[in-house]
Design a protein around this motif. Structure first.
Motif, PDB file in Angstrom:
ATOM      1  N   MET A   1      35.465 -19.693   3.731  1.00  0.00           N
ATOM      2  CA  MET A   1      36.523 -19.375   2.779  1.00  0.00           C
ATOM      3  C   MET A   1      37.876 -19.722   3.359  1.00  0.00           C
ATOM      4  O   MET A   1      38.061 -19.802   4.578  1.00  0.00           O
ATOM      5  N   ASP A   2      38.829 -19.944   2.450  1.00  0.00           N
ATOM      6  CA  ASP A   2      40.221 -20.128   2.843  1.00  0.00           C
ATOM      7  C   ASP A   2      41.087 -19.511   1.756  1.00  0.00           C
ATOM      8  O   ASP A   2      40.577 -18.818   0.864  1.00  0.00           O
ATOM      9  N   ALA A   3      42.389 -19.738   1.808  1.00  0.00           N
ATOM     10  CA  ALA A   3      43.285 -19.096   0.850  1.00  0.00           C
ATOM     11  C   ALA A   3      42.957 -19.495  -0.586  1.00  0.00           C
ATOM     12  O   ALA A   3      43.060 -18.672  -1.506  1.00  0.00           O
ATOM     13  N   SER A   4      42.540 -20.736  -0.797  1.00  0.00           N
ATOM     14  CA  SER A   4      42.225 -21.164  -2.159  1.00  0.00           C
ATOM     15  C   SER A   4      41.020 -20.402  -2.714  1.00  0.00           C
ATOM     16  O   SER A   4      40.944 -20.125  -3.916  1.00  0.00           O
ATOM     17  N   THR A   5      40.074 -20.053  -1.849  1.00  0.00           N
ATOM     18  CA  THR A   5      38.927 -19.249  -2.279  1.00  0.00           C
ATOM     19  C   THR A   5      39.404 -17.896  -2.786  1.00  0.00           C
ATOM     20  O   THR A   5      38.944 -17.398  -3.826  1.00  0.00           O
ATOM     21  N   PHE A   6      40.323 -17.288  -2.067  1.00  0.00           N
ATOM     22  CA  PHE A   6      40.865 -16.000  -2.474  1.00  0.00           C
ATOM     23  C   PHE A   6      41.648 -16.107  -3.778  1.00  0.00           C
ATOM     24  O   PHE A   6      41.590 -15.217  -4.628  1.00  0.00           O
ATOM     25  N   LEU A   7      42.385 -17.183  -3.946  1.00  0.00           N
ATOM     26  CA  LEU A   7      43.159 -17.347  -5.179  1.00  0.00           C
ATOM     27  C   LEU A   7      42.235 -17.522  -6.380  1.00  0.00           C
ATOM     28  O   LEU A   7      42.511 -16.993  -7.464  1.00  0.00           O
ATOM     29  N   ARG A   8      41.131 -18.243  -6.215  1.00  0.00           N
ATOM     30  CA  ARG A   8      40.166 -18.361  -7.320  1.00  0.00           C
ATOM     31  C   ARG A   8      39.580 -16.994  -7.654  1.00  0.00           C
ATOM     32  O   ARG A   8      39.381 -16.664  -8.823  1.00  0.00           O
ATOM     33  N   SER A   9      39.323 -16.218  -6.633  1.00  0.00           N
ATOM     34  CA  SER A   9      38.798 -14.874  -6.856  1.00  0.00           C
ATOM     35  C   SER A   9      39.805 -14.012  -7.604  1.00  0.00           C
ATOM     36  O   SER A   9      39.453 -13.309  -8.570  1.00  0.00           O
ATOM     37  N   LEU A  10      41.055 -14.050  -7.187  1.00  0.00           N
ATOM     38  CA  LEU A  10      42.082 -13.252  -7.856  1.00  0.00           C
ATOM     39  C   LEU A  10      42.233 -13.666  -9.317  1.00  0.00           C
ATOM     40  O   LEU A  10      42.442 -12.816 -10.194  1.00  0.00           O
ATOM     41  N   PHE A  11      42.130 -14.952  -9.580  1.00  0.00           N
ATOM     42  CA  PHE A  11      42.230 -15.406 -10.975  1.00  0.00           C
ATOM     43  C   PHE A  11      41.075 -14.853 -11.795  1.00  0.00           C
ATOM     44  O   PHE A  11      41.252 -14.416 -12.939  1.00  0.00           O
ATOM     45  N   ALA A  12      39.880 -14.833 -11.203  1.00  0.00           N
ATOM     46  CA  ALA A  12      38.716 -14.302 -11.919  1.00  0.00           C
ATOM     47  C   ALA A  12      38.838 -12.805 -12.162  1.00  0.00           C
ATOM     48  O   ALA A  12      38.294 -12.287 -13.146  1.00  0.00           O
ATOM     49  N   LEU A  13      39.555 -12.119 -11.287  1.00  0.00           N
ATOM     50  CA  LEU A  13      39.679 -10.661 -11.386  1.00  0.00           C
ATOM     51  C   LEU A  13      40.925 -10.224 -12.150  1.00  0.00           C
ATOM     52  O   LEU A  13      41.191  -9.023 -12.253  1.00  0.00           O
ATOM     53  N   ARG A  14      41.670 -11.163 -12.725  1.00  0.00           N
ATOM     54  CA  ARG A  14      42.981 -10.824 -13.254  1.00  0.00           C
ATOM     55  C   ARG A  14      42.921  -9.794 -14.380  1.00  0.00           C
ATOM     56  O   ARG A  14      43.890  -9.080 -14.612  1.00  0.00           O
ATOM     57  N   GLY A  15      41.789  -9.705 -15.110  1.00  0.00           N
ATOM     58  CA  GLY A  15      41.696  -8.714 -16.166  1.00  0.00           C
ATOM     59  C   GLY A  15      40.965  -7.451 -15.776  1.00  0.00           C
ATOM     60  O   GLY A  15      41.016  -6.450 -16.498  1.00  0.00           O
ATOM     61  N   TYR A  16      40.306  -7.460 -14.618  1.00  0.00           N
ATOM     62  CA  TYR A  16      39.440  -6.342 -14.239  1.00  0.00           C
ATOM     63  C   TYR A  16      40.197  -5.041 -14.071  1.00  0.00           C
ATOM     64  O   TYR A  16      39.816  -3.996 -14.631  1.00  0.00           O
ATOM     65  N   PHE A  17      41.275  -5.044 -13.324  1.00  0.00           N
ATOM     66  CA  PHE A  17      41.951  -3.796 -13.012  1.00  0.00           C
ATOM     67  C   PHE A  17      42.622  -3.194 -14.247  1.00  0.00           C
ATOM     68  O   PHE A  17      42.643  -1.974 -14.420  1.00  0.00           O
ATOM     69  N   SER A  18      43.152  -4.034 -15.120  1.00  0.00           N
ATOM     70  CA  SER A  18      43.725  -3.514 -16.361  1.00  0.00           C
ATOM     71  C   SER A  18      42.650  -2.910 -17.250  1.00  0.00           C
ATOM     72  O   SER A  18      42.843  -1.860 -17.862  1.00  0.00           O
ATOM     73  N   ALA A  19      41.508  -3.592 -17.332  1.00  0.00           N
ATOM     74  CA  ALA A  19      40.398  -3.062 -18.123  1.00  0.00           C
ATOM     75  C   ALA A  19      39.902  -1.748 -17.548  1.00  0.00           C
ATOM     76  O   ALA A  19      39.561  -0.805 -18.274  1.00  0.00           O
TER      77      ALA A  19
ATOM     78  N   THR B   1      41.321  -5.455 -23.942  1.00  0.00           N
ATOM     79  CA  THR B   1      40.735  -4.167 -23.613  1.00  0.00           C
ATOM     80  C   THR B   1      41.758  -3.130 -23.215  1.00  0.00           C
ATOM     81  O   THR B   1      41.658  -1.966 -23.583  1.00  0.00           O
ATOM     82  N   ALA B   2      42.749  -3.515 -22.415  1.00  0.00           N
ATOM     83  CA  ALA B   2      43.689  -2.545 -21.880  1.00  0.00           C
ATOM     84  C   ALA B   2      44.779  -2.216 -22.882  1.00  0.00           C
ATOM     85  O   ALA B   2      45.267  -3.069 -23.602  1.00  0.00           O
ATOM     86  N   VAL B   3      45.163  -0.953 -22.940  1.00  0.00           N
ATOM     87  CA  VAL B   3      46.314  -0.573 -23.733  1.00  0.00           C
ATOM     88  C   VAL B   3      47.554  -0.915 -22.939  1.00  0.00           C
ATOM     89  O   VAL B   3      47.518  -1.026 -21.718  1.00  0.00           O
ATOM     90  N   PRO B   4      48.710  -1.108 -23.596  1.00  0.00           N
ATOM     91  CA  PRO B   4      49.889  -1.600 -22.891  1.00  0.00           C
ATOM     92  C   PRO B   4      50.281  -0.780 -21.670  1.00  0.00           C
ATOM     93  O   PRO B   4      50.700  -1.334 -20.657  1.00  0.00           O
ATOM     94  N   ARG B   5      50.154   0.543 -21.713  1.00  0.00           N
ATOM     95  CA  ARG B   5      50.640   1.366 -20.607  1.00  0.00           C
ATOM     96  C   ARG B   5      49.801   1.195 -19.342  1.00  0.00           C
ATOM     97  O   ARG B   5      50.240   1.570 -18.254  1.00  0.00           O
ATOM     98  N   THR B   6      48.594   0.652 -19.470  1.00  0.00           N
ATOM     99  CA  THR B   6      47.758   0.459 -18.282  1.00  0.00           C
ATOM    100  C   THR B   6      47.920  -0.925 -17.669  1.00  0.00           C
ATOM    101  O   THR B   6      47.505  -1.136 -16.532  1.00  0.00           O
ATOM    102  N   ARG B   7      48.495  -1.850 -18.386  1.00  0.00           N
ATOM    103  CA  ARG B   7      48.605  -3.217 -17.870  1.00  0.00           C
ATOM    104  C   ARG B   7      49.423  -3.300 -16.581  1.00  0.00           C
ATOM    105  O   ARG B   7      49.074  -4.075 -15.686  1.00  0.00           O
TER     106      ARG B   7
END
Length: 285
Positions: free
Chosen positions: A52-70, A12-18
């Protein structure tokens, strides 16, 4: 598999937004890694949280890894708010699916998402790296849509907002994030310019935010009394020299214990901290 369970940035994201997407995730990871933090999850503590603990946050970050670029790609293509909101709703669903319905990043999906979108719009318009302040001001282009968007009245934050009659993050965004422009970004700039290690600079900035923010997470967990207690603890830490004080580590340990005893967690301030780090990093990238 939800749309955001796949790496959206690849399609979805163009290179300049990644780079903006990567910086957003990196800022959230840096906020998680910052330790110690009163009442908040770190790699070494659950803080005031049992679900929650740190692993919960890391799973969340992995799920969100494409959101901000998109989001950055969408904002570059169009200034309309509706498709940005749709991406945010999808991101929240992906987060909850990854964490077992634990809210780790709802506030960041909203606030940091808007800042990423604003930064992308400004870069497309000027072909330059915008200042942190310009990015915050840029969010005001969606002011009317933000103030008219439906709210989840059942959410803990919105219940606290209504009960205590205080503005929330939606009002902050519509006003161009005055807490970021007036508190978090200047504080983090100064701390980093002083040569503080990033962890110490982030902690100093967090405590400046806690001292002045009507944090809905604190109001939800501790009411007006809990908010006042948290703000007083933060002011006391800063008045004693903050991270520069010789007993800063012991002082922070006492504050962390006090927050955990009262189940207080300044999650709204933590979101703003990640936003401030993103804003400064995007100036240089």
């Amino acid at each position: 598999m939800s749309a955001l369970a796949r790496p959206l940035s690849a399609t979805t994201a163009v290179p300049r937004t990644r780079p903006l997407g990567r910086l957003a995730i990196a800022a959230l990871h840096a906020e998680l890694a910052c330790s110690p933090k009163p009442g908040l999850v770190t790699p070494f503590s659950r803080g005031s949280h049992q679900d929650m603990d740190a692993s919960t946050f890391l799973r969340s970050l992995f799920a969100l890894r494409g959101y901000f670029s998109a989001l950055a790609a969408q904002a570059t293509a169009s200034g309309d708010f509706a498709p940005l909101r749709t991406l945010g709703v999808q991101a929240e669903r992906a987060m909850l699916a990854a964490t077992g319905n634990v809210n780790t990043h709802r506030g960041a999906i909203f606030s940091l998402g808007l800042l990423v979108a604003s930064a992308a719009r400004l870069r497309a318009a000027t072909a330059a790296k915008p200042s942190a302040e310009a990015v915050c001001h840029g969010v005001r282009q969606w002011r009317d849509a933000l103030l008219q968007a439906p709210l989840d009245a059942a959410s803990p934050g919105q219940r606290a907002r209504a009960r205590h009659a205080v503005p929330g993050v939606r009002e902050q965004a519509a006003a161009g994030f005055p807490l970021l422009r007036g508190v978090a970004v200047p504080a983090l700039r100064v701390a980093l310019a002083e040569g503080l290690p990033r962890n110490a600079a982030l902690l100093q900035t967090l405590m400046q935010l806690v001292a002045v923010t009507d944090d809905l997470n604190l109001l939800h967990r501790g009411g007006a009394e809990g908010l006042a207690f948290a703000q007083a603890q933060a002011r006391g830490f800063l008045d004693a020299g903050g991270v520069h004080a010789g007993d800063a580590h012991a002082h922070m340990a006492r504050i962390c214990h006090a927050f955990e005893q009262r189940r207080l967690s300044p999650g709204g301030s933590a979101d703003l901290l990640a936003c401030a780090l993103f804003l400064l990093q995007q100036e240089a990238t």
